[in-house]
Design a protein around this motif. Structure first.
Motif, short mmCIF file in Angstrom:
data_model
loop_
_atom_site.label_atom_id
_atom_site.label_comp_id
_atom_site.label_asym_id
_atom_site.label_seq_id
_atom_site.Cartn_x
_atom_site.Cartn_y
_atom_site.Cartn_z
N THR A 242 47.93 -93.56 -44.10
CA THR A 242 48.73 -93.45 -45.32
C THR A 242 49.95 -92.61 -45.01
N SER A 243 50.80 -92.40 -46.00
CA SER A 243 51.99 -91.58 -45.80
C SER A 243 51.64 -90.09 -45.75
N ARG A 244 50.41 -89.75 -46.13
CA ARG A 244 49.97 -88.34 -46.10
C ARG A 244 49.21 -88.06 -44.82
N PRO A 245 49.62 -87.07 -44.04
CA PRO A 245 48.91 -86.74 -42.80
C PRO A 245 47.44 -86.40 -43.08
N GLY A 246 46.56 -86.95 -42.25
CA GLY A 246 45.14 -86.66 -42.39
C GLY A 246 44.42 -87.49 -43.44
N VAL A 247 45.12 -88.40 -44.09
CA VAL A 247 44.50 -89.25 -45.10
C VAL A 247 44.52 -90.69 -44.58
N TYR A 248 43.34 -91.30 -44.56
CA TYR A 248 43.20 -92.67 -44.07
C TYR A 248 42.59 -93.54 -45.16
N ARG A 249 43.01 -94.79 -45.16
CA ARG A 249 42.50 -95.75 -46.14
C ARG A 249 41.78 -96.86 -45.38
N PHE A 250 40.58 -97.17 -45.85
CA PHE A 250 39.77 -98.21 -45.23
C PHE A 250 39.52 -99.29 -46.28
N GLU A 251 39.89 -100.53 -45.94
CA GLU A 251 39.67 -101.65 -46.85
C GLU A 251 38.49 -102.45 -46.30
N ILE A 252 37.51 -102.74 -47.17
CA ILE A 252 36.33 -103.47 -46.73
C ILE A 252 36.21 -104.79 -47.48
N ASN A 253 35.33 -105.67 -46.99
CA ASN A 253 35.21 -107.01 -47.55
C ASN A 253 34.21 -107.13 -48.69
N ARG A 254 33.87 -106.04 -49.33
CA ARG A 254 32.98 -106.09 -50.50
C ARG A 254 33.26 -104.87 -51.38
N SER B 70 36.26 -99.60 -55.72
CA SER B 70 35.90 -100.98 -55.43
C SER B 70 35.70 -101.18 -53.93
N ASN B 71 36.68 -101.77 -53.25
CA ASN B 71 36.56 -102.01 -51.81
C ASN B 71 37.53 -101.18 -50.98
N ILE B 72 38.11 -100.16 -51.58
CA ILE B 72 39.04 -99.27 -50.88
C ILE B 72 38.42 -97.88 -50.78
N ILE B 73 38.34 -97.37 -49.55
CA ILE B 73 37.76 -96.05 -49.30
C ILE B 73 38.88 -95.19 -48.72
N THR B 74 39.21 -94.11 -49.40
CA THR B 74 40.23 -93.19 -48.93
C THR B 74 39.54 -91.91 -48.47
N ILE C 233 34.91 -93.32 -38.00
CA ILE C 233 34.73 -93.60 -39.44
C ILE C 233 34.62 -95.11 -39.68
N LYS C 234 35.44 -95.89 -39.02
CA LYS C 234 35.41 -97.34 -39.21
C LYS C 234 34.02 -97.89 -38.90
N ASP C 235 33.42 -97.46 -37.80
CA ASP C 235 32.07 -97.92 -37.44
C ASP C 235 31.03 -97.44 -38.44
#
Length: 116
Positions: A22-34, A76-80, A92-94
């Motif tokens: 993301t535009s914020r350092p240290g913040v990641y967004r993970f989009e999943i299929n459910r 929903s399907n977005i994990i921040t 984290i992805k795994d």
């Protein structure tokens, strides 16, 4: 319904995960299929007692068990994920992809015994 992979090693339903910075350092967004929260959202902070049994609760517990996560937001399907200073997103992805894997390598799969 549980499904085995082609080698019969994993049982469960793997989650497809796309990691984005993301535009914020240290913040990641993970989009999943459910969706794991339906139309609602959940917010968790480090050192918070998470007692629920929903998929988002279990995911938050697993993420905080890493020790380098400050906060988790699931919509929903977005994990921040807000990673603590000095932490990384490695692994984290795994962790998310394996959320619904019930039996991994080396774990015996229960069988139905006649008469049960």
């Amino acid at each position: 319904m549980l499904q085995a992979d082609t080698l019969g090693v994993l049982m469960g339903q793997p989650v497809t995960v796309v990691e984005n910075k993301t535009s914020r350092p240290g913040v990641y967004r993970f989009e999943i299929n459910r969706s794991i929260t339906g139309t609602g959202h959940e917010y968790y902070r480090a050192r918070q007692d998470i007692t629920g049994e929903r998929p988002s609760d279990e995911l938050a517990r697993r993420l905080f068990a890493r020790g380098d996560i400050d906060a988790v937001h699931v919509n929903s399907n977005i994990i921040t994920v807000d990673i603590a200073k000095g932490g990384t997103s490695q692994g984290i992805k795994d962790l998310i992809a394996n959320l619904f894997i019930y039996y991994g390598p080396g774990v015996g799969v229960p069988t139905l015994v006649e008469g049960d």
